[in-house]
Write a protein that holds these residues in place. Structure first.
Motif, PDB file in Angstrom:
ATOM      1  N   GLY A   1      -5.169   6.656  -4.686  1.00 35.60           N
ATOM      2  CA  GLY A   1      -5.932   5.632  -3.976  1.00 35.60           C
ATOM      3  C   GLY A   1      -5.436   4.241  -4.325  1.00 35.60           C
ATOM      4  N   ALA A   2      -5.176   4.016  -5.610  1.00 36.77           N
ATOM      5  CA  ALA A   2      -4.660   2.718  -6.039  1.00 36.77           C
ATOM      6  C   ALA A   2      -3.280   2.468  -5.453  1.00 36.77           C
ATOM      7  CB  ALA A   2      -4.608   2.659  -7.571  1.00 36.77           C
ATOM      8  N   ALA A   3      -2.444   3.517  -5.413  1.00 34.54           N
ATOM      9  CA  ALA A   3      -1.095   3.371  -4.847  1.00 34.54           C
ATOM     10  C   ALA A   3      -1.165   2.989  -3.367  1.00 34.54           C
ATOM     11  CB  ALA A   3      -0.310   4.664  -5.023  1.00 34.54           C
TER      12      ALA A   3
ATOM     13  N   ALA B   1       0.765   4.321 -10.246  1.00 33.04           N
ATOM     14  CA  ALA B   1       0.380   3.781  -8.940  1.00 33.04           C
ATOM     15  C   ALA B   1       1.417   2.783  -8.432  1.00 33.04           C
ATOM     16  CB  ALA B   1      -0.996   3.111  -9.042  1.00 33.04           C
ATOM     17  N   LEU B   2       1.918   1.928  -9.318  1.00 28.48           N
ATOM     18  CA  LEU B   2       2.952   0.968  -8.935  1.00 28.48           C
ATOM     19  C   LEU B   2       4.253   1.675  -8.564  1.00 28.48           C
ATOM     20  CD1 LEU B   2       2.336  -1.808 -11.622  1.00 28.48           C
ATOM     21  CD2 LEU B   2       1.991  -2.021  -9.151  1.00 28.48           C
ATOM     22  N   LEU B   3       4.564   2.732  -9.294  1.00 25.26           N
ATOM     23  CA  LEU B   3       5.783   3.496  -9.014  1.00 25.26           C
ATOM     24  C   LEU B   3       5.719   4.118  -7.619  1.00 25.26           C
ATOM     25  CD1 LEU B   3       8.453   4.562 -10.281  1.00 25.26           C
ATOM     26  CD2 LEU B   3       7.154   6.559 -11.028  1.00 25.26           C
ATOM     27  N   LEU B   4       4.586   4.717  -7.278  1.00 20.18           N
ATOM     28  CA  LEU B   4       4.411   5.311  -5.957  1.00 20.18           C
ATOM     29  C   LEU B   4       4.492   4.243  -4.872  1.00 20.18           C
ATOM     30  CD1 LEU B   4       1.510   7.817  -6.717  1.00 20.18           C
ATOM     31  CD2 LEU B   4       3.881   8.401  -6.225  1.00 20.18           C
ATOM     32  N   MET B   5       3.894   3.089  -5.122  1.00 16.07           N
ATOM     33  CA  MET B   5       3.960   1.982  -4.167  1.00 16.07           C
ATOM     34  C   MET B   5       5.399   1.544  -3.945  1.00 16.07           C
ATOM     35  SD  MET B   5       4.520  -1.572  -4.166  1.00 16.07           S
ATOM     36  CE  MET B   5       3.931  -2.283  -5.693  1.00 16.07           C
ATOM     37  N   ALA B   6       6.166   1.422  -5.030  1.00 19.00           N
ATOM     38  CA  ALA B   6       7.557   0.966  -4.935  1.00 19.00           C
ATOM     39  C   ALA B   6       8.416   1.954  -4.148  1.00 19.00           C
ATOM     40  CB  ALA B   6       8.142   0.769  -6.334  1.00 19.00           C
ATOM     41  N   VAL B   7       8.246   3.236  -4.412  1.00 20.32           N
ATOM     42  CA  VAL B   7       9.006   4.254  -3.692  1.00 20.32           C
ATOM     43  C   VAL B   7       8.634   4.247  -2.211  1.00 20.32           C
ATOM     44  CG1 VAL B   7       9.380   6.736  -3.434  1.00 20.32           C
ATOM     45  CG2 VAL B   7       9.350   5.710  -5.717  1.00 20.32           C
ATOM     46  N   GLY B   8       7.338   4.150  -1.928  1.00 18.67           N
ATOM     47  CA  GLY B   8       6.888   4.147  -0.535  1.00 18.67           C
ATOM     48  C   GLY B   8       7.426   2.969   0.248  1.00 18.67           C
ATOM     49  N   SER B   9       7.338   1.761  -0.317  1.00 20.36           N
ATOM     50  CA  SER B   9       7.812   0.580   0.406  1.00 20.36           C
ATOM     51  C   SER B   9       9.319   0.616   0.598  1.00 20.36           C
ATOM     52  CB  SER B   9       7.405  -0.694  -0.341  1.00 20.36           C
ATOM     53  OG  SER B   9       8.039  -0.775  -1.600  1.00 20.36           O
TER      54      SER B   9
END
Length: 404
Positions: A308-310, A373-381
């Protein structure tokens, strides 16, 4: 008589896994459009870590990734990423930034400030929902600013690779985007230095900044007098020294590595050799860094809340960057569609954001849950960049020749 597996053999088994698994996935499943090899390597590191395969097959993880092996891998990863960040510093063209300082300042400023504000707001929401995000050494302002900046990051080295793939790196559009990303890179490490400022060691940090300025001046006088081959050796010595000094001062060796490159002049190095050096590092040693990042990813901390945070951070990051660049486009009267292409190119985050988040985790500013959460965000973007930019470039073929 049975053979006892040595640490050297386990290290080489780990290296075999690191290089073979992502490459086979990338090649067999032909993921290049949605997930270039660098993205597959990052995701592969996560899967190979304790949170996925380690949880499913604890025996495998305990056998291969013993503390001694992990420590050896970390040593390789530290030096690999220091060299990679140094290259990002070298590639900054501060003279071109200065010549186009008005247009560059407006665009880079809005492309950084808007997602930072969006990300900081997301961090505030995360903290308001309960614990699990702030590290033991992280004050509220440090966590909010750190997560906000992580949402604003653009990974200059990966951006370069993506623009090479899109065949716009050497064209005016590519050079424009590099200028914007270059300014943001400086701001990223500047904000990191503020976040990590250790008031008990402020004397050391002040001494580092003064000594670095003097040493950088001396380096800029020395380097033009050397033949190019010697410049490479001296630069690596300078890199190790700057990283050591920055870490001693309580900042971080990555801050020193970036500064060591930023004071270098790209003209001192043959561009083809620099490109080859960067590509070699990315291929030969950076996968070790990606794995070491995966080894830190703990899915047990935070549970479903991490995803959710990601998602929240991904929304803040993408929308913030696009809004900021579109505002810049309105101010500077860009052509229709121009801001969308630039905004999506600047979404590339994976490497530098992971480094940035790693530092926050190392210093206890954020927790493993926030890091994941930051790692997932970075990979997604980062995975969104090529699919979103490629069709837009095809529709606006002449845009790549526009210089700003």
């Amino acid at each position: 008589m049975g053979h006892t597996v040595t640490i050297t053999e386990l290290f080489l088994i780990a290296m075999l896994i690191i290089f073979a698994a992502p490459y086979l996935v990338w090649r067999v499943f032909k993921t290049d459009y949605w997930a270039p090899l660098v993205v597959v390597q990052i995701v592969g590191g996560i899967i190979l870590g304790p949170g996925v395969l380690g949880a499913a097959f604890p025996g495998y993880y305990a056998f291969v990734f013993r503390p001694e092996v992990v420590q050896a891998l970390n040593g390789v990863a530290w030096w690999a990423v220091m060299m990679f960040v140094w290259i990002a510093g070298v590639e900054l063209d501060l003279e071109e930034v200065w010549r186009r300082r008005g247009e560059t300042g407006v665009t880079a400023g809005l492309a950084l400030a808007t997602p930072l504000l969006f990300g900081a707001a997301a961090a505030a929401v995360m903290l308001a929902t309960g614990g699990g995000w702030a590290g033991p050494e992280g004050r509220t302002w440090q966590v909010v600013l750190g997560i906000g900046m992580a949402c604003a990051v653009t990974a200059l080295p990966i951006l370069v690779l993506f623009m090479e793939k899109l065949e716009i790196l050497r064209r005016p559009m590519g050079q424009r985007v590099l200028r914007y990303a270059s300014l943001d890179d400086i701001a990223i490490w500047g904000v990191l230095a503020v976040i990590l400022l250790d008031w008990e060691r402020v004397g050391r940090q002040g001494a580092f900044l003064v000594a670095f300025a003097v040493a950088a001046f001396a380096m800029r006088k020395l380097m033009p007098r050397l033949v190019e081959r010697d410049r490479w050796f001296v630069s690596l010595i300078w890199l190790a020294l700057a990283g050591l000094a920055a870490d001693w001062a309580g900042l971080h060796y990555m801050v020193g590595a970036f500064l060591a490159g930023a004071v270098m002049d790209a003209r001192w190095f043959d561009q083809a050799r620099m490109d080859q050096f960067r590509d070699t590092i990315l291929m030969a040693v950076m996968p070790v860094f990606f794995l070491s990042t995966g080894l830190r990813t703990n899915w047990d901390v935070g549970g479903v809340a991490v995803f959710g945070a990601a998602a929240l951070l991904l929304f803040a990051s993408v929308s913030g960057k696009l809004v900021g660049v579109h505002i810049a486009g309105r101010i500077l009267k860009w052509a229709k569609g121009e801001a969308a292409i630039i905004g999506w190119l600047l979404q590339t985050k994976a490497l530098i954001m992971i480094i940035f988040a790693n530092i926050l985790l190392d210093k206890g500013v954020i927790t493993n849950a926030a890091f994941t959460a930051l790692l997932l965000m970075a990979v997604g973007s980062t995975m969104l960049t090529i699919p979103m930019v490629s069709p837009r470039l095809r529709k606006m073929a002449g845009l790549a020749a526009k210089s700003g």
